[in-house]
Design an enzyme around this catalytic site. Structure first.
Site, PDB file in Angstrom:
ATOM      1  N   ARG A 135       0.334  10.356  -0.043  1.00 26.51           N
ATOM      2  CA  ARG A 135       0.625  11.489   0.844  1.00 26.51           C
ATOM      3  C   ARG A 135       1.858  12.256   0.410  1.00 26.51           C
ATOM      4  O   ARG A 135       2.224  13.229   1.054  1.00 26.51           O
ATOM      5  CB  ARG A 135       0.874  10.991   2.278  1.00 26.51           C
ATOM      6  CG  ARG A 135      -0.310  10.336   2.905  1.00 26.51           C
ATOM      7  CD  ARG A 135       0.008   9.909   4.325  1.00 26.51           C
ATOM      8  NE  ARG A 135      -0.844   8.808   4.702  1.00 26.51           N
ATOM      9  CZ  ARG A 135      -0.612   7.978   5.701  1.00 26.51           C
ATOM     10  NH1 ARG A 135       0.453   8.131   6.454  1.00 26.51           N
ATOM     11  NH2 ARG A 135      -1.451   7.006   5.963  1.00 26.51           N
TER      12      ARG A 135
ATOM     13  N   LYS B  68     -11.021  -1.459   6.619  1.00 27.45           N
ATOM     14  CA  LYS B  68      -9.855  -1.066   7.401  1.00 27.45           C
ATOM     15  C   LYS B  68     -10.379  -0.627   8.777  1.00 27.45           C
ATOM     16  O   LYS B  68     -11.458  -0.022   8.860  1.00 27.45           O
ATOM     17  CB  LYS B  68      -9.180   0.103   6.682  1.00 27.45           C
ATOM     18  CG  LYS B  68      -8.076   0.795   7.436  1.00 27.45           C
ATOM     19  CD  LYS B  68      -7.401   1.813   6.525  1.00 27.45           C
ATOM     20  CE  LYS B  68      -6.468   2.704   7.327  1.00 27.45           C
ATOM     21  NZ  LYS B  68      -5.335   3.188   6.548  1.00 27.45           N
TER      22      LYS B  68
ATOM     23  N   GLU C 234       0.853  -1.203   0.000  1.00 27.44           N
ATOM     24  CA  GLU C 234       0.000   0.000   0.000  1.00 27.44           C
ATOM     25  C   GLU C 234       0.880   1.241   0.000  1.00 27.44           C
ATOM     26  O   GLU C 234       1.541   1.552   0.984  1.00 27.44           O
ATOM     27  CB  GLU C 234      -0.912  -0.010   1.237  1.00 27.44           C
ATOM     28  CG  GLU C 234      -1.757   1.246   1.354  1.00 27.44           C
ATOM     29  CD  GLU C 234      -2.506   1.339   2.687  1.00 27.44           C
ATOM     30  OE1 GLU C 234      -2.765   0.293   3.319  1.00 27.44           O
ATOM     31  OE2 GLU C 234      -2.811   2.467   3.105  1.00 27.44           O
TER      32      GLU C 234
HETATM   33  C1  3PG Z   1      -2.180   4.180   7.835  1.00 31.80           C
HETATM   34  O1  3PG Z   1      -1.909   4.987   6.988  1.00 31.80           O
HETATM   35  O2  3PG Z   1      -2.871   3.184   7.630  1.00 31.80           O
HETATM   36  C2  3PG Z   1      -1.673   4.434   9.198  1.00 31.80           C
HETATM   37  O3  3PG Z   1      -1.376   5.775   9.371  1.00 31.80           O
HETATM   38  C3  3PG Z   1      -0.476   3.640   9.517  1.00 31.80           C
HETATM   39  O4  3PG Z   1      -0.284   3.806  10.871  1.00 31.80           O
HETATM   40  P1  3PG Z   1       1.107   3.453  11.552  1.00 31.80           P
HETATM   41  O5  3PG Z   1       2.086   4.473  11.066  1.00 31.80           O
HETATM   42  O6  3PG Z   1       0.839   3.586  13.040  1.00 31.80           O
HETATM   43  O7  3PG Z   1       1.487   2.073  11.167  1.00 31.80           O
END
Ligand code: 3PG
Length: 212
Positions: free
Chosen positions: A45, A129, A41
């Site tokens: 961003r 999710k 994924e």
């Molecule tokens: C995402 O984008 O799914 C989350 O921000 C990932 O979160 P993490 O950085 O705590 O793994």
């Protein structure tokens, strides 16, 4: 019922990838695949995210590469156009769901409340999710939702690490977990792809143990 998780492959661990330098996209993806991960994924961003998805899709056709942080309806078709094969959003709105349908994209929208899960089910979406997992009640809250919505499956992300992924994956409703810990910033910045592969292998091993 949704079948998004089946389309993502058999590995129940999904790295959440933030590409800061386009030249790192393919070696990073190679390192993650070498560690046993299948679905990648890439979050939308950073400015290079779509180019990164395209580069990975072209260089590594075996990778199930998709996009995260889909928050604008117009992004869905763009992701498909560059070779992205799935999408993830932090939430579900009618506009985003319509865009996913129009693009024909396997899609995991976020939900953490009963109202949100219910709204998803009413659209026929049962693969979700669970985000942000850690601050939305964690495994206890997820178990409560799963007890009521027995046809719904979740991918917790947000605060998931190699140390707690087993707790999530031991819940039958959890089809996969995701997170950014699989792409450690220092290793990526240094181009230490061996370290990325080792981190992925450790996650796959922990996931395998949790499933036994
Ligand atoms: C995402 O984008 O799914 C989350 O921000 C990932 O979160 P993490 O950085 O705590 O793994």
């Amino acid at each position: 019922m949704s079948d998004v998780f089946e389309q993502l492959g058999t590995c129940p661990v999904i790295p959440v990838i933030v590409i800061k330098k386009i030249e790192q996209a393919v070696p990073l993806a190679e390192a993650l695949l070498a560690g046993g991960l299948e679905a990648l994924e890439v979050t939308l961003r950073t400015p290079d995210a779509l180019d990164a998805i395209e580069a990975i899709a072209k260089a590594l056709p075996e990778a199930m590469v998709g996009a995260g942080t889909l928050v604008e309806p117009a992004q869905f078709q763009r992701v498909i156009d560059v070779g992205g094969r799935f999408g993830v959003s932090p939430c579900l709105t009618p506009a985003l769901a319509d865009a996913a349908d129009a693009a024909g994209m396997p899609w995991l929208p976020g939900a953490v409340t009963a109202t949100e899960v219910q709204a998803a089910r009413e659209r026929g979406i049962t693969d979700l999710k669970f985000f942000p997992a850690g601050t939305s009640g964690g495994p206890g809250h997820l178990k409560g939702l799963a007890a009521v919505y027995q046809d719904v499956r979740f991918c917790p992300t947000g605060g998931v690490t190699v140390d707690n992924l087993s707790t999530y994956l031991s819940i039958p409703a959890v089809a996969a977990v995701g997170g950014s810990w699989l792409t450690p910033a220092d290793a990526v910045a240094a181009g230490n792809w061996a370290a990325v592969t080792e981190t992925a292998k450790a996650a796959v091993a922990a996931a395998h143990s949790a499933r036994q």
